[in-house]
Design an enzyme around this catalytic site. Sequence first.
Site, PDB file in Angstrom:
ATOM      1  N   GLU A 147      34.029  36.685  24.624  1.00  0.00           N
ATOM      2  CA  GLU A 147      33.948  35.537  25.866  1.00  0.00           C
ATOM      3  C   GLU A 147      32.374  34.973  26.107  1.00  0.00           C
ATOM      4  O   GLU A 147      31.371  35.491  26.253  1.00  0.00           O
ATOM      5  CB  GLU A 147      34.420  36.560  27.318  1.00  0.00           C
ATOM      6  CG  GLU A 147      33.922  36.044  28.709  1.00  0.00           C
ATOM      7  CD  GLU A 147      32.774  36.724  29.646  1.00  0.00           C
ATOM      8  OE1 GLU A 147      33.578  36.754  30.413  1.00  0.00           O
ATOM      9  OE2 GLU A 147      32.886  38.296  29.355  1.00  0.00           O
ATOM     10  N   ASP A 195      33.639  40.955  25.208  1.00  0.00           N
ATOM     11  CA  ASP A 195      32.902  40.627  27.049  1.00  0.00           C
ATOM     12  C   ASP A 195      31.989  40.336  26.929  1.00  0.00           C
ATOM     13  O   ASP A 195      30.863  41.577  26.312  1.00  0.00           O
ATOM     14  CB  ASP A 195      33.176  42.459  27.550  1.00  0.00           C
ATOM     15  CG  ASP A 195      33.124  41.716  28.980  1.00  0.00           C
ATOM     16  OD1 ASP A 195      33.658  41.688  29.308  1.00  0.00           O
ATOM     17  OD2 ASP A 195      32.097  42.556  29.412  1.00  0.00           O
TER      18      ASP A 195
HETATM   19  C1  GLC Z   1      33.198  39.257  31.990  1.00  0.00           C
HETATM   20  C2  GLC Z   1      34.309  40.399  32.336  1.00  0.00           C
HETATM   21  C3  GLC Z   1      34.149  40.865  33.731  1.00  0.00           C
HETATM   22  C4  GLC Z   1      34.016  42.029  33.923  1.00  0.00           C
HETATM   23  C5  GLC Z   1      32.261  41.200  33.346  1.00  0.00           C
HETATM   24  C6  GLC Z   1      30.826  42.328  33.621  1.00  0.00           C
HETATM   25  O1  GLC Z   1      33.154  38.727  32.634  1.00  0.00           O
HETATM   26  O2  GLC Z   1      35.499  39.270  31.741  1.00  0.00           O
HETATM   27  O3  GLC Z   1      35.673  41.108  34.662  1.00  0.00           O
HETATM   28  O4  GLC Z   1      32.985  42.489  35.640  1.00  0.00           O
HETATM   29  O5  GLC Z   1      32.351  40.856  32.202  1.00  0.00           O
HETATM   30  O6  GLC Z   1      31.528  43.749  32.419  1.00  0.00           O
END
Ligand code: GLC
Length: 594
Positions: free
Chosen positions: A312, A250
């Site tokens: 991500e 993430d």
């Molecule tokens: C990422 C996740 C999202 C979350 C953020 C903070 O972007 O996909 O859902 O709110 O991280 O952890």
Amino acid sequence: MWNEQGRADVLNRARYFFSIVILGLCLAANPCRGQQAPPQSSRAAHAHQQAQDPWWKHAVIYEIYPRSFQDSNGDGVGDINGIASRLDYLRDLGIDAIWISPMYPSPLVDFGYDISDYTAIDPLYGTLADFDRMVSEAKKRNIRVIMDFVPNHTSDQHPWFKESRSSRTNPKRDWYIWRDGKGEGQPPNNWQSWFGHSAWKFDPTTNQYYYHHFYTEQPDLNWRNPQVRKAMYDAMRFWLDRGVAGFRIDAVSRLFEDPNLHDDPILPGKNAYGDPNIAHKYTDNLPEVHEVLREMRKVANEYPGNPVLISEADEPNISELTKMYGAKDDEVQLPMDFQIADVNKLSAPDFRRLLNEIDHNAAGGQPHYFFSNHDQPRQWDRYGDGAHNDQIAKLTAALLLTTRATPLMYYGEEIGMRTTEPARKEDVQDPIGKIGWPEEKGRDGERTPMQWDASTNAGFSTAQGPWLPLPPSAAAYNVAAESKDPNSVLSFYKRLLALRRSEPALRDGLYLPLNQEHPHVLAFLRKKPGSSDAILVVLNMSAEAQTVKFDLSAEGVKESSAKPLIAAPEIGPESTQVAHFTVPAFGVFIGSVH
Ligand code: GLC
């Protein structure tokens, strides 16, 4: 060529070495019963071949938002036993791996992305025993389980943060980012949270500010501290030891901030939260991120079976995205391509340009495409024009599932689930929607429960009120109804997924773009080098029928007709002349050519 120096290879090399030694001793000792040797060396060869052609290159990955997939105990929230009960569905659909959004203990401020224990399961979702059972049931169906890993921040309720905030001299103080303010009531600098307003929160216990890239309840870890790194890598090992097949990492580009606290540049205008627009120059994409990704890859490589790392990676362009593969294939194997996901309109030239760019990425990395996820409005409405949405859902499915990329699906896209935003501020669950209402309604719209059948709550839960309501469209758009309809979005996905599995050219073939000047039709061949068999994919991204002509001789294809394999709208089995054929509005044609 993928750099595989992991424990698996070391073990396999050791086994291979010993099998040679034993074979040698056996031959010397005659009578030889050394029939053990060939299987051992072929196992080594098999491992070598797997390293060259790892599973994640061919897998279809499916994201499950666990709160919303299947509730097994009637509390209105999905859970692990619920997921386990739907594994047959996923196998029959043609899914190879599931990525499950966080299920760790959490105060749920950010619905699980605020973690208070990295090595446990939140009781809301079940127990570790439930988790282990689900992993082993998934394995029986050849489905791998990928965990979500959230390294940038913990919950403010994590014991590490509780200790850290307790005093300036606590041993965990330096596990987070603490700084003095600029003056009375003034944060250390102008950095902004991704979720609105200052990224600094004053903590009266020690009269300092802590940094949080996301909500105030999500303090950022200090990745410059080696103890933090060790603790987080051990957390990865905890899950790898339990048999998970890898991690989706993430918000990884946010791991580091400028230690000198330079102000970020202010841009014109305001954002949805009413803050000045800002370039996150000093808090995003710092070079140290890659050092951590290399270390994470080493942890993954300690394990057999080619565990995968997915990042991500909402990078500004393909060259930044490409860096995530690592200069020596030593970072993540699958950085998610947000460039493709963010095209947001049906544009053949835009998709073509991006597909070409990533296909030729300098790292030679495997592309990884998706359209929808738990942060991103669903593709049914995002690409839909209001009149042809189901047809367009089939078109985006065809795009996702026919290129060379590893595809990532989001639960419910296969049944054409739509984004259903809350109608009133009081109904909003996602805090972003509460802060940003009405301009930013939050992410509830793409997180509504999975629609299984036409019963109460679409078969998701027996609770009076599930955590998010089921949209009215669930009556017609659900797994049970669509399974009976050969023209449904679900039936189309199933056929495509089966074709992707059975056609070697779709599985392994090169991606060869065709008719690159066409303004509305995205067309390409998938073809294995040295073979004359290929798959022709033609996608009409416009609301008008388009006539196209292909000359495939330059690609080594001799015949001038294509045999339809899948088309939407449906067409008969007769071959189509590639030199001249018409694709209806938003039509999909996938055919075999020789
Ligand atoms: C990422 C996740 C999202 C979350 C953020 C903070 O972007 O996909 O859902 O709110 O991280 O952890």
